[in-house]
Design an enzyme around this catalytic site. Sequence first.
Site, short mmCIF file in Angstrom:
data_model
loop_
_atom_site.label_atom_id
_atom_site.label_comp_id
_atom_site.label_asym_id
_atom_site.label_seq_id
_atom_site.Cartn_x
_atom_site.Cartn_y
_atom_site.Cartn_z
N LYS A 14 11.34 22.49 -5.80
CA LYS A 14 11.33 21.12 -5.91
C LYS A 14 10.15 20.63 -6.27
O LYS A 14 9.65 20.29 -7.65
CB LYS A 14 11.36 19.88 -5.24
CG LYS A 14 13.23 20.32 -4.92
CD LYS A 14 14.02 18.66 -3.48
CE LYS A 14 12.86 18.66 -2.57
NZ LYS A 14 13.57 20.34 -1.64
N ARG A 89 17.33 10.69 -0.45
CA ARG A 89 18.09 12.38 0.67
C ARG A 89 18.90 11.67 1.22
O ARG A 89 19.18 12.39 1.76
CB ARG A 89 16.61 13.22 0.46
CG ARG A 89 15.80 12.43 1.94
CD ARG A 89 14.41 13.17 1.84
NE ARG A 89 14.22 14.76 2.45
CZ ARG A 89 13.54 15.61 2.15
NH1 ARG A 89 13.09 15.02 0.67
NH2 ARG A 89 13.58 16.75 2.46
N ARG A 128 4.95 30.10 1.96
CA ARG A 128 4.75 29.76 1.45
C ARG A 128 3.14 29.04 2.12
O ARG A 128 3.20 28.65 3.01
CB ARG A 128 5.36 27.85 1.86
CG ARG A 128 4.45 26.86 1.04
CD ARG A 128 4.90 26.06 1.17
NE ARG A 128 6.46 25.60 1.93
CZ ARG A 128 7.45 24.45 1.39
NH1 ARG A 128 7.53 23.90 0.68
NH2 ARG A 128 7.41 23.70 2.86
N ARG A 161 2.36 24.75 6.61
CA ARG A 161 2.67 23.31 6.99
C ARG A 161 3.03 22.74 7.94
O ARG A 161 3.90 23.17 8.76
CB ARG A 161 3.90 22.65 5.81
CG ARG A 161 2.89 22.27 4.58
CD ARG A 161 3.96 21.40 4.27
NE ARG A 161 5.84 20.84 4.08
CZ ARG A 161 6.49 20.92 3.52
NH1 ARG A 161 6.69 21.01 2.27
NH2 ARG A 161 7.76 20.85 3.99
N ARG A 172 16.46 21.10 9.09
CA ARG A 172 15.84 20.13 7.76
C ARG A 172 16.89 20.73 6.86
O ARG A 172 17.39 19.95 5.86
CB ARG A 172 14.36 21.25 7.13
CG ARG A 172 13.83 20.23 7.32
CD ARG A 172 12.00 20.92 7.22
NE ARG A 172 11.58 21.05 6.37
CZ ARG A 172 10.47 22.34 5.87
NH1 ARG A 172 9.79 22.76 6.24
NH2 ARG A 172 10.21 22.24 4.22
P1 AP5 Z 1 8.04 25.11 -3.09
O1 AP5 Z 1 8.10 24.44 -4.63
O2 AP5 Z 1 7.37 23.87 -2.06
O3 AP5 Z 1 9.63 23.69 -2.58
P2 AP5 Z 1 10.33 22.56 -2.35
O4 AP5 Z 1 11.63 22.32 -2.79
O5 AP5 Z 1 9.40 21.24 -2.39
O6 AP5 Z 1 10.06 22.01 -0.54
P3 AP5 Z 1 9.78 21.21 0.45
O7 AP5 Z 1 9.45 21.84 1.60
O8 AP5 Z 1 8.79 21.18 0.12
O9 AP5 Z 1 10.91 20.12 0.30
P4 AP5 Z 1 11.28 19.20 1.86
O10 AP5 Z 1 12.56 19.13 0.72
O11 AP5 Z 1 11.36 20.02 2.69
O12 AP5 Z 1 10.07 18.63 2.30
P5 AP5 Z 1 9.31 17.63 1.78
O13 AP5 Z 1 7.82 17.69 1.70
O14 AP5 Z 1 10.31 16.47 0.47
O15 AP5 Z 1 8.63 25.94 -2.66
C1 AP5 Z 1 9.07 26.40 -2.00
C2 AP5 Z 1 8.62 27.99 -1.62
O16 AP5 Z 1 9.23 28.70 -2.39
C3 AP5 Z 1 6.19 28.08 -2.42
O17 AP5 Z 1 5.77 29.20 -1.70
C4 AP5 Z 1 7.11 28.73 -3.55
O18 AP5 Z 1 6.16 28.89 -3.88
C5 AP5 Z 1 8.02 28.89 -3.18
N1 AP5 Z 1 8.71 28.41 -4.63
C6 AP5 Z 1 8.88 27.78 -5.32
N2 AP5 Z 1 9.62 28.28 -6.30
C7 AP5 Z 1 9.67 29.34 -6.55
C8 AP5 Z 1 10.69 30.94 -7.07
N3 AP5 Z 1 11.46 30.05 -8.25
N4 AP5 Z 1 10.97 32.04 -7.33
C9 AP5 Z 1 10.19 32.25 -6.23
N5 AP5 Z 1 9.36 31.14 -5.11
C10 AP5 Z 1 9.51 30.04 -5.13
O19 AP5 Z 1 10.39 16.59 2.83
C11 AP5 Z 1 8.98 17.22 4.28
C12 AP5 Z 1 9.92 16.52 4.91
O20 AP5 Z 1 9.83 14.35 5.45
C13 AP5 Z 1 11.68 15.81 5.46
O21 AP5 Z 1 11.89 16.62 6.25
C14 AP5 Z 1 11.18 14.73 6.18
O22 AP5 Z 1 11.18 14.40 7.83
C15 AP5 Z 1 10.25 13.41 5.64
N6 AP5 Z 1 10.62 13.65 4.33
C16 AP5 Z 1 10.61 12.73 3.04
N7 AP5 Z 1 10.47 12.08 2.20
C17 AP5 Z 1 11.89 12.19 2.64
C18 AP5 Z 1 13.40 11.29 2.48
N8 AP5 Z 1 13.34 10.63 1.30
N9 AP5 Z 1 13.57 10.61 3.66
C19 AP5 Z 1 13.42 10.50 4.96
N10 AP5 Z 1 12.86 11.51 5.29
C20 AP5 Z 1 12.04 12.01 4.27
MG MG Z 2 7.87 20.35 -1.76
#
Ligand code: AP5
Ligand code: MG
Length: 214
Positions: A14, A89, A128, A161, A172
């Site tokens: 994402k 989410r 990552r 992270r 997660r």
């Molecule tokens: P990356 O682009 O970093 O993936 P991502 O989908 O952004 O993953 P996240 O871990 O950031 O998602 P998340 O939903 O767990 O975390 P968030 O920060 O939203 O890519 C991942 C890896 O793969 C990278 O190394 C990249 O280089 C590689 N990659 C990417 N595309 C690729 C491809 N096509 N092929 C190969 N490699 C690839 O949330 C974190 C925490 O915050 C949550 O757990 C929760 O506690 C809280 N939170 C956030 N938003 C909310 C909400 N709305 N409600 C409640 N809690 C929330």
């Molecule tokens: Mg992310």
Amino acid sequence: MQKVVFLGAPGSGKGTQAKQLSERLGIPHISTGDMLRAAVRNETALGREAAPIMASGGLVPDELMVGIIGDRLREQDAAPGFILDGFPRTVVQAEKLDALLAGNGNGRPRVLYLSVPDEVIVSRISARRSCPSCGAVYHLENNPPRTEGVCDSCGAGLIARADDNADAVRKRLEAFHRQTMPVVEHYRAQGVLREIDGEATVDEVFEQIGRSLA
Ligand code: AP5
Ligand code: MG
């Protein structure tokens, strides 16, 4: 006004895709995860509440998240459009977003679901590296920085992270299947969902996104 929502499991890409799309469309990339991590770093009241929840892999309460997003979408830079990454989410968050957009006289968003199997997720997240300063995302094999451990964009030191450990990743993924897959169905029922094969390369995924939004 362009409104794009990215849905997908942790590590589905994402952030990687939303950042590129934001540059192409000239509208802000709004990541609730990045906003929460900034609050944790700055030790705000929100950050103190969110830190232990995020570290364990659970979800921050809906009321808090809805308040944060409501404020952020009212900022001037979001007037021409926005890209949401990590919100909504839960179904409660999706319903609040629907109400917010309807209240502003805006139509429904385009929703892109990056579909990636759980096994692929685990290996992506373990390699990552993230920039704590500008939010850029790297992968030790697929997308390494030019200089090891240093962000290409801003020169800050890269980190793994706090929630990228095996236990938190398992939790997660569970939260995604239980609480966020119903959001995928919510938007599918509205006819605004496009499913993208998130297992393809970063460039191929970006091309699929371009075609879906055309
Ligand atoms: P990356 O682009 O970093 O993936 P991502 O989908 O952004 O993953 P996240 O871990 O950031 O998602 P998340 O939903 O767990 O975390 P968030 O920060 O939203 O890519 C991942 C890896 O793969 C990278 O190394 C990249 O280089 C590689 N990659 C990417 N595309 C690729 C491809 N096509 N092929 C190969 N490699 C690839 O949330 C974190 C925490 O915050 C949550 O757990 C929760 O506690 C809280 N939170 C956030 N938003 C909310 C909400 N709305 N409600 C409640 N809690 C929330
Ligand atoms: Mg992310």
